[in-house]
Design a protein around this motif. Structure first.
Motif, PDB file in Angstrom:
ATOM      1  N   TYR A  76      46.239  24.317  42.993  1.00  0.00           N
ATOM      2  CA  TYR A  76      45.278  23.857  43.988  1.00  0.00           C
ATOM      3  C   TYR A  76      46.029  23.051  45.036  1.00  0.00           C
ATOM      4  O   TYR A  76      46.672  22.045  44.719  1.00  0.00           O
ATOM      5  CB  TYR A  76      44.195  22.993  43.336  1.00  0.00           C
ATOM      6  CG  TYR A  76      43.199  22.418  44.321  1.00  0.00           C
ATOM      7  CD1 TYR A  76      42.024  23.104  44.623  1.00  0.00           C
ATOM      8  CD2 TYR A  76      43.440  21.213  44.950  1.00  0.00           C
ATOM      9  CE1 TYR A  76      41.107  22.590  45.544  1.00  0.00           C
ATOM     10  CE2 TYR A  76      42.532  20.688  45.858  1.00  0.00           C
ATOM     11  CZ  TYR A  76      41.375  21.381  46.153  1.00  0.00           C
ATOM     12  OH  TYR A  76      40.491  20.854  47.067  1.00  0.00           O
ATOM     13  N   ILE A 129      44.955  28.308  45.341  1.00  0.00           N
ATOM     14  CA  ILE A 129      43.682  27.906  45.933  1.00  0.00           C
ATOM     15  C   ILE A 129      43.954  26.842  46.989  1.00  0.00           C
ATOM     16  O   ILE A 129      44.623  25.850  46.718  1.00  0.00           O
ATOM     17  CB  ILE A 129      42.724  27.357  44.868  1.00  0.00           C
ATOM     18  CG1 ILE A 129      42.417  28.431  43.824  1.00  0.00           C
ATOM     19  CG2 ILE A 129      41.437  26.843  45.509  1.00  0.00           C
ATOM     20  CD1 ILE A 129      41.579  27.936  42.664  1.00  0.00           C
ATOM     21  N   ARG A 130      43.451  27.063  48.176  1.00  0.00           N
ATOM     22  CA  ARG A 130      43.596  26.088  49.267  1.00  0.00           C
ATOM     23  C   ARG A 130      42.204  25.668  49.717  1.00  0.00           C
ATOM     24  O   ARG A 130      41.405  26.504  50.130  1.00  0.00           O
ATOM     25  CB  ARG A 130      44.379  26.694  50.433  1.00  0.00           C
ATOM     26  CG  ARG A 130      45.803  27.075  50.058  1.00  0.00           C
ATOM     27  CD  ARG A 130      46.539  27.714  51.230  1.00  0.00           C
ATOM     28  NE  ARG A 130      47.877  28.144  50.847  1.00  0.00           N
ATOM     29  CZ  ARG A 130      48.955  27.370  50.897  1.00  0.00           C
ATOM     30  NH1 ARG A 130      48.840  26.129  51.344  1.00  0.00           N
ATOM     31  NH2 ARG A 130      50.128  27.835  50.537  1.00  0.00           N
ATOM     32  N   ARG A 131      41.932  24.379  49.594  1.00  0.00           N
ATOM     33  CA  ARG A 131      40.628  23.847  49.954  1.00  0.00           C
ATOM     34  C   ARG A 131      40.807  22.443  50.543  1.00  0.00           C
ATOM     35  O   ARG A 131      41.807  21.777  50.285  1.00  0.00           O
ATOM     36  CB  ARG A 131      39.713  23.745  48.731  1.00  0.00           C
ATOM     37  CG  ARG A 131      39.298  25.073  48.124  1.00  0.00           C
ATOM     38  CD  ARG A 131      38.267  25.783  49.009  1.00  0.00           C
ATOM     39  NE  ARG A 131      37.735  26.972  48.346  1.00  0.00           N
ATOM     40  CZ  ARG A 131      38.303  28.157  48.360  1.00  0.00           C
ATOM     41  NH1 ARG A 131      39.463  28.315  48.985  1.00  0.00           N
ATOM     42  NH2 ARG A 131      37.749  29.182  47.767  1.00  0.00           N
ATOM     43  N   ASP A 141      46.719  17.339  45.288  1.00  0.00           N
ATOM     44  CA  ASP A 141      46.986  18.658  44.723  1.00  0.00           C
ATOM     45  C   ASP A 141      46.834  18.613  43.205  1.00  0.00           C
ATOM     46  O   ASP A 141      47.066  17.580  42.566  1.00  0.00           O
ATOM     47  CB  ASP A 141      48.411  19.106  45.057  1.00  0.00           C
ATOM     48  CG  ASP A 141      48.608  19.388  46.535  1.00  0.00           C
ATOM     49  OD1 ASP A 141      47.595  19.525  47.255  1.00  0.00           O
ATOM     50  OD2 ASP A 141      49.776  19.470  46.961  1.00  0.00           O
ATOM     51  N   TYR A 142      46.463  19.757  42.653  1.00  0.00           N
ATOM     52  CA  TYR A 142      46.312  19.874  41.200  1.00  0.00           C
ATOM     53  C   TYR A 142      47.080  21.093  40.707  1.00  0.00           C
ATOM     54  O   TYR A 142      47.324  22.044  41.461  1.00  0.00           O
ATOM     55  CB  TYR A 142      44.839  20.038  40.801  1.00  0.00           C
ATOM     56  CG  TYR A 142      43.958  18.880  41.142  1.00  0.00           C
ATOM     57  CD1 TYR A 142      43.810  17.802  40.274  1.00  0.00           C
ATOM     58  CD2 TYR A 142      43.240  18.866  42.339  1.00  0.00           C
ATOM     59  CE1 TYR A 142      42.987  16.734  40.592  1.00  0.00           C
ATOM     60  CE2 TYR A 142      42.412  17.807  42.669  1.00  0.00           C
ATOM     61  CZ  TYR A 142      42.288  16.743  41.785  1.00  0.00           C
ATOM     62  OH  TYR A 142      41.470  15.695  42.111  1.00  0.00           O
TER      63      TYR A 142
END
Length: 200
Positions: free
Chosen positions: A194, A8-10, A15-16
């Motif tokens: 993430y 997931i890139r947001r 980062d998670y």
């Protein structure tokens, strides 16, 4: 069946990483073992969704390996009490410039060690003490009692819960290892990375 990975890139600042393994539904005989396994792996933070707050246990393998190892600023492990099969999850907030692969490599090593040999008696007892302490905390005040009663009623387990706690008390280090070997496996694992991009 089979391992799943999601990227997931947001927009964000950190980062998670979240990793989950399939576990059985409430009422399964292995649930007391999974409670102690969670305590040894990442510290126990209670049965109720509403009581844990922001406190992070530190005397556990994930905290020592990831936070004290300068790979993550925070790490949690746990699962929800559900009538249906659920997930035992580990979530970590990565320190800036640390790669997901580095955190996953360390997490894999921690999990593999637990699958290969039982935790010490001291570790197991520490996890048991956390379960006792959190259970008392979750019974402190009518609000938490109401949440817990409602949760256990939904699980049809209000009357059986004391015996469940007795079974948690009886779990041995070897049974913790057996639970890790049975459930913390690649074929039932989901990994979500993430990746923060830019700003909010």
């Amino acid at each position: 069946m089979g391992e799943r990975v999601s990227e997931i890139r947001r927009p964000g600042e950190v980062d998670y990483l979240e990793v989950g393994w399939k576990i059985p539904a409430w009422g399964h005989a292995d649930l007391p073992r999974l409670v102690l396994l969670t305590g040894v792996l990442g510290g126990w933070r209670g049965f109720s969704l509403f009581a844990s707050g922001g406190w992070t246990p530190r005397a556990n393998r994930l905290y020592r390996g990831l936070v004290e190892g300068k790979l993550a600023s925070d790490v949690h492990a746990g699962f929800e009490l559900r009538l249906d099969p659920s997930l035992l999850t580990v979530s970590a907030t990565l320190i800036p410039e640390v790669r997901h692969a580095d955190v996953e490599r360390k997490l894999d090593a921690i999990v593999e060690r637990l699958r290969e040999s039982p935790p010490s008696v001291k570790e197991t007892e520490r996890a048991r003490e956390l379960v006792r302490a959190w259970n008392r905390y979750e019974e402190d005040g009518v609000t938490f009692q109401g949440f817990m009663i409602g949760q256990l009623e939904a699980l049809a387990s209000r009357e059986a819960f004391p015996s469940f706690l007795d079974r948690v008390e009886a779990v041995t280090p070897e049974e913790v290892q057996a639970a890790a070997d049975a459930y913390l496996v690649g074929r039932s694992r989901t990994t979500v990375r993430y990746r923060a991009e830019g700003g909010p």
